[in-house]
Scaffold this motif. Sequence first.
Motif, PDB file in Angstrom:
ATOM      1  N   ALA A 147      15.163  18.626 -10.144  1.00 54.62           N
ATOM      2  CA  ALA A 147      16.403  18.382  -9.431  1.00 54.62           C
ATOM      3  C   ALA A 147      16.321  17.021  -8.769  1.00 54.62           C
ATOM      4  O   ALA A 147      15.227  16.526  -8.471  1.00 54.62           O
TER       5      ALA A 147
ATOM      6  N   ALA B 161      16.601  15.435  -2.614  1.00 53.95           N
ATOM      7  CA  ALA B 161      17.656  15.549  -1.603  1.00 53.95           C
ATOM      8  C   ALA B 161      17.763  14.259  -0.811  1.00 53.95           C
ATOM      9  O   ALA B 161      16.760  13.585  -0.559  1.00 53.95           O
TER      10      ALA B 161
ATOM     11  N   HIS C 159       8.322  17.387  -3.359  1.00 51.54           N
ATOM     12  CA  HIS C 159       7.968  18.705  -3.889  1.00 51.54           C
ATOM     13  C   HIS C 159       6.569  19.068  -3.400  1.00 51.54           C
ATOM     14  O   HIS C 159       5.678  18.210  -3.326  1.00 51.54           O
TER      15      HIS C 159
ATOM     16  N   ARG D 160      14.096  17.343   3.023  1.00 54.84           N
ATOM     17  CA  ARG D 160      14.161  18.542   2.198  1.00 54.84           C
ATOM     18  C   ARG D 160      13.244  18.393   0.989  1.00 54.84           C
ATOM     19  O   ARG D 160      13.113  17.310   0.414  1.00 54.84           O
TER      20      ARG D 160
ATOM     21  N   THR E  55      11.599  20.650  -2.636  1.00 54.07           N
ATOM     22  CA  THR E  55      11.416  21.834  -3.467  1.00 54.07           C
ATOM     23  C   THR E  55       9.954  22.266  -3.347  1.00 54.07           C
ATOM     24  O   THR E  55       9.107  21.508  -2.869  1.00 54.07           O
TER      25      THR E  55
ATOM     26  N   ASP F 153      13.469  26.066  -6.469  1.00 53.39           N
ATOM     27  CA  ASP F 153      13.874  24.867  -7.194  1.00 53.39           C
ATOM     28  C   ASP F 153      15.023  24.126  -6.521  1.00 53.39           C
ATOM     29  O   ASP F 153      15.542  23.156  -7.065  1.00 53.39           O
ATOM     30  N   LYS F 154      15.418  24.579  -5.341  1.00 51.46           N
ATOM     31  CA  LYS F 154      16.438  23.892  -4.559  1.00 51.46           C
ATOM     32  C   LYS F 154      15.768  23.252  -3.346  1.00 51.46           C
ATOM     33  O   LYS F 154      14.920  23.885  -2.713  1.00 51.46           O
TER      34      LYS F 154
ATOM     35  N   VAL G 216      14.774  22.412   0.191  1.00 55.11           N
ATOM     36  CA  VAL G 216      14.963  23.095   1.470  1.00 55.11           C
ATOM     37  C   VAL G 216      14.202  22.350   2.555  1.00 55.11           C
ATOM     38  O   VAL G 216      13.211  21.664   2.282  1.00 55.11           O
TER      39      VAL G 216
ATOM     40  N   ARG H 127      24.398  30.540  -3.187  1.00 53.59           N
ATOM     41  CA  ARG H 127      23.741  29.650  -4.148  1.00 53.59           C
ATOM     42  C   ARG H 127      22.242  29.884  -4.297  1.00 53.59           C
ATOM     43  O   ARG H 127      21.546  29.042  -4.878  1.00 53.59           O
ATOM     44  N   TRP H 128      21.736  30.993  -3.793  1.00 51.26           N
ATOM     45  CA  TRP H 128      20.284  31.165  -3.748  1.00 51.26           C
ATOM     46  C   TRP H 128      19.774  32.270  -4.669  1.00 51.26           C
ATOM     47  O   TRP H 128      18.596  32.628  -4.597  1.00 51.26           O
TER      48      TRP H 128
ATOM     49  N   LEU I 148      21.835  25.676   3.571  1.00 48.57           N
ATOM     50  CA  LEU I 148      22.570  24.810   2.656  1.00 48.57           C
ATOM     51  C   LEU I 148      22.858  23.454   3.301  1.00 48.57           C
ATOM     52  O   LEU I 148      22.600  22.404   2.726  1.00 48.57           O
TER      53      LEU I 148
ATOM     54  N   PHE J 129      22.966  21.175   0.406  1.00 50.18           N
ATOM     55  CA  PHE J 129      21.574  20.747   0.237  1.00 50.18           C
ATOM     56  C   PHE J 129      21.312  19.389   0.878  1.00 50.18           C
ATOM     57  O   PHE J 129      20.470  18.610   0.416  1.00 50.18           O
TER      58      PHE J 129
END
Length: 624
Positions: A22, A25, A49, A177, A179, A219-220, A222, A277-278, A330, A436
Motif C-alpha cells: 500500500a 500513509a 512497515h 502510520r 502497516t 495491511d492498512k 495504522v 473498512r477493517w 481511520l 488513513f
Amino acid sequence: MQILLPALAAFVIAAPAAAQQAQPAPILTTPEARDVWTHAEPQAARVTHVDLDLDVSFESKTVSGRALLDVLASPHAKQIVLDVDDLEIFEVTNAERRPLRYTVGPRDKELGSALTIELPAGTRQIAIRYSTKPGASALQWLAPELTAGKKQPYLFSQGQPINNRSWIPTQDSPGIRQTWSATITVPDGFVAVMSGERLDGGKGELVPHYQRRFRFRMDKPVPPYLIALAVGDLAFKATGPRSGVWAEPSQLDAAAHEVADVEKMIDAAEALYGPYRWGRYDMLVLPPSFPFGGMENPTLTFLTPTIITGDRSNTDVVAHELAHSWSGNLVTNATWSDSWLNEGFTTYFENRIMEAVYGKERAAMYADLDWDGLVKDIKDAGGDADPSTRLHGDPGATAGQLDYFKGSTFLRTIEQAVGRDRFDAYLRSYFDRHAFQPQTTAGFLADIRKNLIKGDKALEAKLQLDRWAYQAGLPENAVHVKSATLAEVDAQLAAVKAGGPVSAVTPKGWATQQWLRFLNGLPREQTPARLKELDETLGLSASTNAYVRSAWAELAIANRYEPALPSIQAFVKSVGRGLLIRPIFEGLMAQGDWGKPIAKRFFEDARPTYHPVTAAQIAKIVSK
C-alpha cells in the motif's frame, strides 16, 4: 493549512517489497502536528512497515525476537530515530545482515529513549534483535489466580498513548502510520490474538519444543499505538457473519450475550458514516485488570469485563469502540494534544449508534449523563477559566474526560445548528477525505469551514468554532440533551434529598445510567444513619455492577463511612479499570489524615493486580 507529506515524495528511496502493499500513509508537517511525545524525526526518515517475529515467555515475563522495519528516508538522511523504552537491544543490522551502528540515548521517565541508527546510503530495511524487560509499561503479565479460569497465566498489551515503545522498537507517534505483520510463538496450550487479520484461522501451528506459532497481518497503515497482543486460555464465539468475541472459556457465553447486538451496531454505523473498512470486528473480553472500558484496536476491540452485567446496559462501550473504527483508527489525531479528535468524535458517533439501535430515549440518557460529567469536570478543574478545560492543549493535560464530553457536545452543537442531515453528509465526506491519515484541530477547522460553512458568516459566528477548540470552559451555545427517563429518577432523588425514606425508591429494572444518576445526584454530606439506610436498602456494597460499586464508594468515602471500607477494598482489588478506581483513591487522599493511610494500604494490597498504566496513575495519586 494542512501540509501532507505523502511519502517524502521528492527524495524517496524506493520502498521494499513488504511496504509496497500500500502507498505509505502521509504525515503532517505543520507546526501544530509536531509530536512532543516522540524522539522520531519522520521528515528525514520514517518507518512504514513493522514485521515482528517474537517469542512469548511467561517464565521470564519477556517478549523477545526480531523487528524488521521498512524505512523511507531522504537521500540526505544519515540516521533514523526510533522510540524505545527499557528494551534490551542485542543487534541492529540491515537487510543483508550487516551490522549498523546505533546508540540508545538516556531514558526519560515519560518518553523512554531515542534509538538512533546510522543509515548507510540505500538502506531500506533495519533488523533489530531485542528483548523486553519484565516491567514493560505496555505489557501486563497475569498470574493464573488473576484470571477467570485460575489455571493459566495471561498476557495482554495496552499501547495507548505511548506504551508500545516498551515492546516494539519503532516510531511511536500517532502521526506516523505504519502497516505491520507478526509471527508470535507461545507455549502450546495458549492462544495468541492480535489487532490484525489472522492468517492461520486462529488455531496456530504446532512447532518444536511444545510451542504454537500464530501469524497476523495489518495491511492498512495504522498509528503504532494500535498494535495489540493478548495471549491466554482463550476461546471464540461468533456473534454474526463478521463479528465475534474472544474470552476465557468460563466467560465466553456471558460475554457473547452481552455484545450480541454488535452486528446491528456495525450496520447502523455504516449507514451513518460509510463502510467499515477493517474486515472483521471481533472483541476480546479481558481479565479485570484491564485499565480501560475498551480499547479500539483494529479488528479486535479489547473490552473490560465490568461491562458484563447481564442487561446489556453498558453496550455503549461496544458502540464507542466500534465508532473508533472511523474516528481514531481511520482518521487519527496527529498528536495527543488533539486527542479530542479521536474521543470527542467517537463519543458523538457512539451516541448516534445507540440511538439507531436502541432508540432516541436511550441515547438521550447517555448524552444527559455525559453533560453531568462535563459540568463536573469543569468544576473540578477550577472553572471555566482553567486551561485544562480547552480541547486543544498540552498532551495529557485535559481535565477529566473533557476530550470525550466537551468534544461530543461541540459536534452535537454543530449538528443542531446546521441540521442533522447536512451534518451527517459532512461527516461522512470528512471520513472519506481523510481516511488513513492523521489530523489536527487546525486541519479539522479548515476542513469544516471549506466543506460545511462555505463562507457563511452568520453560521461561522453562530458556531464559535475557535472558541470551542482553543478556549477554556463551555461556550454559551452548548447543546444539552435531556432524558425523560433520567427525569423520573430525578423525581425519586428529589424525594430522598428532601428527607423521604430510601425504601420509597423503586430501582427494579434500573440500567447502569439510572443508578449513576441517582447515586451521583445525592448530596455529598450524609449522616451515618442515612448511609446505612442507603446501603442496606439498595444493596450497594454487594452490587455486582462495577459502576454502582464505584459511585457508592465515592459517596461513602466523602463521609468517612467506615462500614463500607471492606467492600471498597475488595472492589479496588478486583477491578483494574482506571475510570472506576481513580476517583476512589482520589477521594481517600482528599480526606487527609483519615483517608491517606487507607489509600496507601489499599493500593499496596491491590497493586499486583493492576496493569502498569493503572499502577503508575494510582501511584501518582497516593504519593501526593
